[in-house]
Design a protein around this motif. Structure first.
Motif, PDB file in Angstrom:
ATOM      1  N   ALA A 161       0.847  -1.197   0.000  1.00  0.00           N
ATOM      2  CA  ALA A 161       0.000   0.000   0.000  1.00  0.00           C
ATOM      3  C   ALA A 161       0.882   1.247   0.000  1.00  0.00           C
ATOM      4  CB  ALA A 161      -0.906  -0.003   1.231  1.00  0.00           C
ATOM      5  N   PRO A 162       0.351   2.395  -0.429  1.00  0.00           N
ATOM      6  CA  PRO A 162       1.146   3.642  -0.419  1.00  0.00           C
ATOM      7  C   PRO A 162       1.574   4.009   1.003  1.00  0.00           C
ATOM      8  CG  PRO A 162      -0.838   3.907  -1.735  1.00  0.00           C
ATOM      9  CD  PRO A 162      -0.988   2.618  -1.007  1.00  0.00           C
ATOM     10  N   VAL A 163       2.799   4.498   1.128  1.00  0.00           N
ATOM     11  CA  VAL A 163       3.332   4.924   2.422  1.00  0.00           C
ATOM     12  C   VAL A 163       3.846   6.352   2.297  1.00  0.00           C
ATOM     13  CG1 VAL A 163       4.903   4.387   4.328  1.00  0.00           C
ATOM     14  CG2 VAL A 163       4.144   2.551   2.786  1.00  0.00           C
ATOM     15  N   MET A 164       3.478   7.189   3.246  1.00  0.00           N
ATOM     16  CA  MET A 164       4.097   8.506   3.351  1.00  0.00           C
ATOM     17  C   MET A 164       5.217   8.372   4.378  1.00  0.00           C
ATOM     18  SD  MET A 164       4.197  11.603   2.201  1.00  0.00           S
ATOM     19  CE  MET A 164       2.609  12.056   1.496  1.00  0.00           C
ATOM     20  N   TYR A 165       6.426   8.155   3.890  1.00  0.00           N
ATOM     21  CA  TYR A 165       7.567   7.929   4.778  1.00  0.00           C
ATOM     22  C   TYR A 165       8.044   9.238   5.402  1.00  0.00           C
ATOM     23  CZ  TYR A 165       8.119   3.237   2.766  1.00  0.00           C
ATOM     24  OH  TYR A 165       7.919   1.939   2.373  1.00  0.00           O
ATOM     25  N   ARG A 166       8.584   9.105   6.597  1.00  0.00           N
ATOM     26  CA  ARG A 166       9.347  10.200   7.208  1.00  0.00           C
ATOM     27  C   ARG A 166      10.799   9.892   6.881  1.00  0.00           C
ATOM     28  NH1 ARG A 166       9.171  15.471   8.556  1.00  0.00           N
ATOM     29  NH2 ARG A 166      10.318  15.952  10.482  1.00  0.00           N
ATOM     30  N   VAL A 167      11.384  10.669   5.989  1.00  0.00           N
ATOM     31  CA  VAL A 167      12.710  10.393   5.453  1.00  0.00           C
ATOM     32  C   VAL A 167      13.755  11.297   6.100  1.00  0.00           C
ATOM     33  CG1 VAL A 167      14.123  10.320   3.364  1.00  0.00           C
ATOM     34  CG2 VAL A 167      11.710   9.663   3.259  1.00  0.00           C
ATOM     35  N   HIS A 168      14.841  10.682   6.538  1.00  0.00           N
ATOM     36  CA  HIS A 168      15.974  11.458   7.047  1.00  0.00           C
ATOM     37  C   HIS A 168      17.234  10.846   6.442  1.00  0.00           C
ATOM     38  CE1 HIS A 168      18.843  12.754  10.452  1.00  0.00           C
ATOM     39  NE2 HIS A 168      18.585  13.796   9.676  1.00  0.00           N
ATOM     40  N   GLU A 169      17.789  11.528   5.454  1.00  0.00           N
ATOM     41  CA  GLU A 169      18.937  10.999   4.722  1.00  0.00           C
ATOM     42  C   GLU A 169      20.239  11.279   5.469  1.00  0.00           C
ATOM     43  OE1 GLU A 169      18.981  11.653   0.462  1.00  0.00           O
ATOM     44  OE2 GLU A 169      16.942  12.441   0.561  1.00  0.00           O
ATOM     45  N   PRO A 170      21.292  10.494   5.201  1.00  0.00           N
ATOM     46  CA  PRO A 170      22.595  10.740   5.844  1.00  0.00           C
ATOM     47  C   PRO A 170      23.157  12.100   5.446  1.00  0.00           C
ATOM     48  CG  PRO A 170      22.526   8.555   4.822  1.00  0.00           C
ATOM     49  CD  PRO A 170      21.302   9.298   4.347  1.00  0.00           C
ATOM     50  N   PRO A 171      24.060  12.649   6.258  1.00  0.00           N
ATOM     51  CA  PRO A 171      24.652  13.959   5.938  1.00  0.00           C
ATOM     52  C   PRO A 171      25.449  13.922   4.634  1.00  0.00           C
ATOM     53  CG  PRO A 171      25.109  13.324   8.211  1.00  0.00           C
ATOM     54  CD  PRO A 171      24.554  12.116   7.540  1.00  0.00           C
ATOM     55  N   ARG A 214      -7.713   7.036  -4.668  1.00  0.00           N
ATOM     56  CA  ARG A 214      -6.742   6.780  -5.741  1.00  0.00           C
ATOM     57  C   ARG A 214      -6.048   8.079  -6.160  1.00  0.00           C
ATOM     58  NH1 ARG A 214      -8.621   3.613 -11.063  1.00  0.00           N
ATOM     59  NH2 ARG A 214      -8.796   1.974  -9.463  1.00  0.00           N
ATOM     60  N   THR A 215      -6.812   9.176  -6.164  1.00  0.00           N
ATOM     61  CA  THR A 215      -6.235  10.474  -6.547  1.00  0.00           C
ATOM     62  C   THR A 215      -5.092  10.857  -5.606  1.00  0.00           C
ATOM     63  OG1 THR A 215      -8.351  11.211  -7.442  1.00  0.00           O
ATOM     64  CG2 THR A 215      -6.737  12.918  -6.914  1.00  0.00           C
ATOM     65  N   ASP A 216      -5.326  10.714  -4.306  1.00  0.00           N
ATOM     66  CA  ASP A 216      -4.279  11.064  -3.344  1.00  0.00           C
ATOM     67  C   ASP A 216      -3.130  10.070  -3.395  1.00  0.00           C
ATOM     68  OD1 ASP A 216      -5.547  13.317  -2.540  1.00  0.00           O
ATOM     69  OD2 ASP A 216      -6.273  12.543  -0.624  1.00  0.00           O
ATOM     70  N   ALA A 217      -3.421   8.811  -3.646  1.00  0.00           N
ATOM     71  CA  ALA A 217      -2.351   7.811  -3.757  1.00  0.00           C
ATOM     72  C   ALA A 217      -1.407   8.158  -4.901  1.00  0.00           C
ATOM     73  CB  ALA A 217      -2.946   6.418  -3.954  1.00  0.00           C
ATOM     74  N   GLU A 218      -1.966   8.673  -5.989  1.00  0.00           N
ATOM     75  CA  GLU A 218      -1.145   9.047  -7.150  1.00  0.00           C
ATOM     76  C   GLU A 218      -0.430  10.375  -6.934  1.00  0.00           C
ATOM     77  OE1 GLU A 218      -4.037   9.050 -10.237  1.00  0.00           O
ATOM     78  OE2 GLU A 218      -4.025   6.854 -10.491  1.00  0.00           O
ATOM     79  N   ALA A 219      -0.888  11.172  -5.957  1.00  0.00           N
ATOM     80  CA  ALA A 219      -0.305  12.503  -5.718  1.00  0.00           C
ATOM     81  C   ALA A 219       0.550  12.530  -4.458  1.00  0.00           C
ATOM     82  CB  ALA A 219      -1.413  13.545  -5.619  1.00  0.00           C
ATOM     83  N   MET A 220       1.007  11.362  -3.985  1.00  0.00           N
ATOM     84  CA  MET A 220       1.736  11.297  -2.720  1.00  0.00           C
ATOM     85  C   MET A 220       3.006  12.145  -2.737  1.00  0.00           C
ATOM     86  SD  MET A 220       0.320   9.273  -0.343  1.00  0.00           S
ATOM     87  CE  MET A 220       1.358   8.148   0.555  1.00  0.00           C
ATOM     88  N   GLU A 221       3.718  12.150  -3.846  1.00  0.00           N
ATOM     89  CA  GLU A 221       4.961  12.918  -3.908  1.00  0.00           C
ATOM     90  C   GLU A 221       4.676  14.413  -3.762  1.00  0.00           C
ATOM     91  OE1 GLU A 221       8.934  13.474  -6.706  1.00  0.00           O
ATOM     92  OE2 GLU A 221       7.432  11.970  -7.216  1.00  0.00           O
ATOM     93  N   GLN A 222       3.650  14.883  -4.452  1.00  0.00           N
ATOM     94  CA  GLN A 222       3.291  16.300  -4.367  1.00  0.00           C
ATOM     95  C   GLN A 222       2.807  16.648  -2.959  1.00  0.00           C
ATOM     96  OE1 GLN A 222       0.224  17.486  -7.094  1.00  0.00           O
ATOM     97  NE2 GLN A 222      -0.100  19.451  -6.086  1.00  0.00           N
ATOM     98  N   ILE A 223       1.984  15.778  -2.370  1.00  0.00           N
ATOM     99  CA  ILE A 223       1.493  16.015  -1.008  1.00  0.00           C
ATOM    100  C   ILE A 223       2.670  16.079  -0.033  1.00  0.00           C
ATOM    101  CG2 ILE A 223       0.137  15.058   0.898  1.00  0.00           C
ATOM    102  CD1 ILE A 223      -1.725  13.822  -1.218  1.00  0.00           C
ATOM    103  N   GLY A 224       3.625  15.149  -0.187  1.00  0.00           N
ATOM    104  CA  GLY A 224       4.797  15.128   0.689  1.00  0.00           C
ATOM    105  C   GLY A 224       5.612  16.403   0.596  1.00  0.00           C
ATOM    106  N   THR A 225       5.814  16.893  -0.629  1.00  0.00           N
ATOM    107  CA  THR A 225       6.568  18.131  -0.819  1.00  0.00           C
ATOM    108  C   THR A 225       5.855  19.312  -0.152  1.00  0.00           C
ATOM    109  OG1 THR A 225       7.465  17.327  -2.921  1.00  0.00           O
ATOM    110  CG2 THR A 225       7.512  19.704  -2.543  1.00  0.00           C
TER     111      THR A 225
END
Length: 779
Positions: free
Chosen positions: A504-514, A620-631
């Motif tokens: 299923a779609p996941v809105m991850y909390r991302v913390h990348e290395p320095p 489905r609309t929000d699932a396809e727009a996850m990247e935009q929502i995250g930004t």
């Protein structure tokens, strides 16, 4: 012209027909304001009724009386409108563009007790207004609604300046509220504002001849609640809900919980929050696991407010929540993501009330490893709302102060255990002991992961009932805080992994290395303290913990922690998993705070869809727009953080403003060629000590060592150094401080010392006292 003793007025109707000379009645004025084709100011009213010069004076008093009685209000430009209504011409902000392409706007300024109206904008041909744009519009009441006719598009927020007016002779100047940009602008039009007012202005003219004009008067910048108001207006944070959203929230708050929920009302689930918490969206429970396959392990429940049940995708409340992204918390108020009837009432997990919850059921192994998890919609009844301090006191066997409705509901004044309940004395205490025992297992697993461990103090501003500052101090860090954090982290991990397993779609909390650039900067920084840092190693969170272990309790430890924090990347939300470096976790999502974070609401909706838990699933609309929502929500989170940080700085400056002229204990936190920055110990608040005020000698800036060094005396001002400074200025509006040497430039006679309890040692150099740094003693 006179005729039979009655003046002929330009504006005559059956209502306003003059039968004798004199002022119009209140009813006549209200009718004129409502039906006038142009903005109705005092001049237009006087002209319409043909008033004499003497009657114009009386009209001014009458209009003031009507305003005091709440009959009329004034709009920008000195026009009047009915109280609770809209001016004929006013500034609107575009709030929404619906699926049919209709543009909707709300008043930028609304002070009535009723919800602000929502106006449909009749766009001109070829116009393309977007959300957030500001327009000057003529308003028209049409049936039960309002229509806006745009006159012109106004300046964007980036072309606005928030500041305080000052008067110099017959000219007005604006001083901005920004710490880093203290430019002053000449004011071309002050409107109704006066010297000393906090105002929003628009930049006019072209460089180098820029000026500003006042578009909104916000009032006294030093009044209680003004410091957060500055942040709200400066950053454009929406703080008023539309009438449609409020009506909708009222309706959905009446939804029955339903009989298809898992009944967990028998479990003594407790909510542990800050003593000043405005909402309660998480609660926890744990007990020894009776599963033979998990001997010595634990079963736990993390119950989270079921916001997705009430806030459905595409609803008006949902649009408002996404526009805000998160709640914003200030010392004096909260700007909630959801209307108060949901955020503080129906969704909030309150003691003794049946509430809808989305529950994470965890099986925790003896070592603290998460063995399994499942999610369900449940009915819960919170056994107690406890403050962190009270829960800790109960575990430690200490007395708990009585706080009434603030925290610790149901606790006696002196007993370390709750008042007797139907289940018996000590019921809550027993539940807490199980929570602590399970937490010790979770803490073992956390220690094995070695996440980034930065113990940076959080400042807490305490206000009285009138909004005045009582104290500013770091929040105490307790095991109770760590316990809740570890349960929340466990539930967040389970949510991410559960959705991954369901594909299923996941809105991850991302913390990348320095980045390497930041690591190089950290290496150079640490070299100034003779602390080695190898760039060739594999960088893990534990790498930074080992650096801090080597630093130990050195005076510069807080500065190194700050620098390590600056080395980290900014966390963000995204549907692509990059792991969470700081927590040393491969999969992580935010699930535990849907009342105040939109990201968590998205995760809830995805879980509802994946586990087929009923209404409120991810579309489905929000699932396809996850990247935009995250930004979008990542940017809104940064806006909230800036607003909260700046407001705390203003409160700290206001608190310290009463100590101007006194000597304070400080620590140097930054060194530049033009001076050094210092922070007041134990309170916070950053200020500049200009190099020009360090005395008569020349100071050389050693960039590599981050020091200012006196050419004649060798006097040094170095990063991390403890020093006593005289507080020369504290500006609550900008949050800025300025320091001087205790016996130096502008020092007040008999200035008192605040903080460290030791006297300053000073020597004369070129006729100016110089501070001698105390060396060789750690504090």
């Amino acid at each position: 012209m006179e005729h039979d003793g009655t003046r002929s007025a330009p504006y005559l109707s059956s209502v306003h027909k003059k039968t004798r000379p004199g002022l119009p009645t209140q009813a006549q004025i209200l009718d004129f304001i409502a039906t006038s084709d142009v903005p109705a100011g005092k001049r237009e009213i006087a002209k319409a009724f043909g008033l004499t010069a003497q009657e114009k004076i009386a009209l001014k008093a009458l209009l003031k009386d009507m305003a005091d009685e709440g009959l009329i209000d004034s709009a920008p430009g000195r026009a009047f409108h009915k109280m609770g209504g809209l001016p004929k011409v006013t500034v609107l902000r575009v709030a929404d563009v619906d699926d049919g392409g209709n543009v909707w706007a709300v008043p930028e300024r609304w002070e009535a007790d009723t919800p602000p109206p929502r106006l449909r904008v009749r766009e001109r041909k070829g116009s393309t207004l977007g959300i957030g744009e500001r327009i000057l519009a003529r308003t028209e009441e049409a049936g039960a609604g309002w229509i806006a006719h745009p006159m012109k598009v106004l300046a964007k927020a980036s072309e606005q300046v928030l500041g305080v007016l000052r008067r110099e002779g017959d000219r007005f100047w604006l001083t901005g509220v920004e710490k880093k940009d203290r430019r002053e602008f000449p004011v071309s039009d002050v409107g109704e504002a006066q010297a000393g007012d906090l105002v929003m202005t628009e930049i006019t003219g072209r460089p180098p001849r820029l000026s500003v004009r006042v578009v909104q008067r916000l009032g006294d910048p030093f009044a209680p609640r003004s410091f957060s108001l500055i942040a709200i207006h400066k950053l454009g944070i929406p703080d008023v809900f539309s009438g449609e959203a409020l009506d909708e929230a009222e309706r959905v708050s009446q939804l029955p919980l339903g009989d298809d929920r898992e009944d967990l009302t028998h479990l003594p689930i407790v909510a542990i929050d800050p003593v000043d918490a405005r909402d309660h969206d998480d609660a926890v429970w744990a007990a020894p696991d009776d599963d033979p396959g998990n001997v010595g392990g634990w079963k736990a429940v993390v119950a989270i407010a079921d916001v997705s049940f009430y806030v459905r995708p595409g609803s008006e409340i949902d649009r408002e929540a996404r526009r805000r992204g998160n709640s914003v918390y200030f010392p004096d108020r909260v700007v909630p993501m959801l209307p108060e009837i949901l955020s503080a009432e129906v969704c909030s997990l309150k003691e003794g009330e049946d509430r809808a919850a989305l529950v994470c059921h965890l099986q925790v192994g003896k070592s603290g490893k998460l063995e399994s998890w499942r999610f369900s919609r449940a009915r819960v009844r919170i056994a107690a709302n406890l403050a962190y301090e009270d829960a800790q006191a109960m575990i430690d066997g200490k007395p708990i102060p009585f706080r009434g409705g603030d925290a610790g509901v149901g606790l006696s004044e002196t007993s370390p255990t709750p008042n007797p309940s139907p289940e018996g004395e000590g019921f809550i205490l027993g539940s807490l002991r199980h929570l602590w025992d399970c937490w010790r297992a979770l803490a073992k697993a956390r220690d094995a992961r070695e996440p980034l461990d930065l113990d940076l103090p959080e400042r807490r501003v305490v206000l009285d009932e009138k909004g005045r500052i009582m104290s500013v101090a770091p929040r105490e860090r307790l095991d109770a805080h760590r316990l809740i954090e570890d349960y929340m982290i466990a539930a967040n991990v389970a949510a991410a992994k559960a959705l991954e397993a369901k594909k299923a779609p996941v809105m991850y909390r991302v913390h990348e290395p320095p980045s390497r650039e930041k690591l190089v900067a950290l290496k150079d920084y640490l070299e100034t303290f003779d602390v080695a840092f190898a760039l060739g190693q594999v960088i893990r969170p534990a790498t930074f913990n080992h650096v801090l272990n080597r630093v130990g309790d050195a005076d510069f430890r807080p500065q190194v922690m700050e620098q390590v924090l600056r080395t980290q990347t900014q966390a963000y939300y995204a549907p692509a998993n990059q792991g969470h470096f700081g927590l040393s976790l491969s999969s992580y999502a935010h699930f535990t705070s849907p009342i105040r974070r939109y990201a968590d609401l998205v995760v809830h909706r995805s879980l509802v869809a994946a586990y087929k838990l009923g209404p409120g699933e991810l579309t489905r609309t929000d699932a396809e727009a996850m990247e935009q929502i995250g930004t979008t929500i990542s940017g809104l989170e940064r806006r909230a953080m800036e607003a909260e940080r700046d407001t705390i700085d203003r409160y700290v400056a206001a608190f310290l403003s009463e100590k101007v002229g006194e000597t304070v204990s400080a620590r140097i936190t930054g060194v530049q060629n033009y001076g050094f920055f210092a922070t007041v110990e134990g309170i916070g608040g950053d200020g500049l000590m200009p190099v020009r005020d360090l005395g008569g000698e020349y100071f050389r800036f050693d960039e590599a060592a981050r020091k200012l060094i006196g050419e004649q005396t060798g006097e040094e001002y170095a990063l991390g150094q403890r020093i006593d400074l005289r507080l020369a200025e504290a500006n609550p509006v900008s949050g800025a401080l300025r320091f001087e040497l205790p016996g130096g430039k502008g020092a007040a006679p008999g200035a008192r010392h605040v903080g460290s309890g030791r006297k300053d040692r000073v020597i004369k150099h070129r006729g100016r006292p110089q501070n001698i740094r105390h060396q060789g003693k750690r504090r």
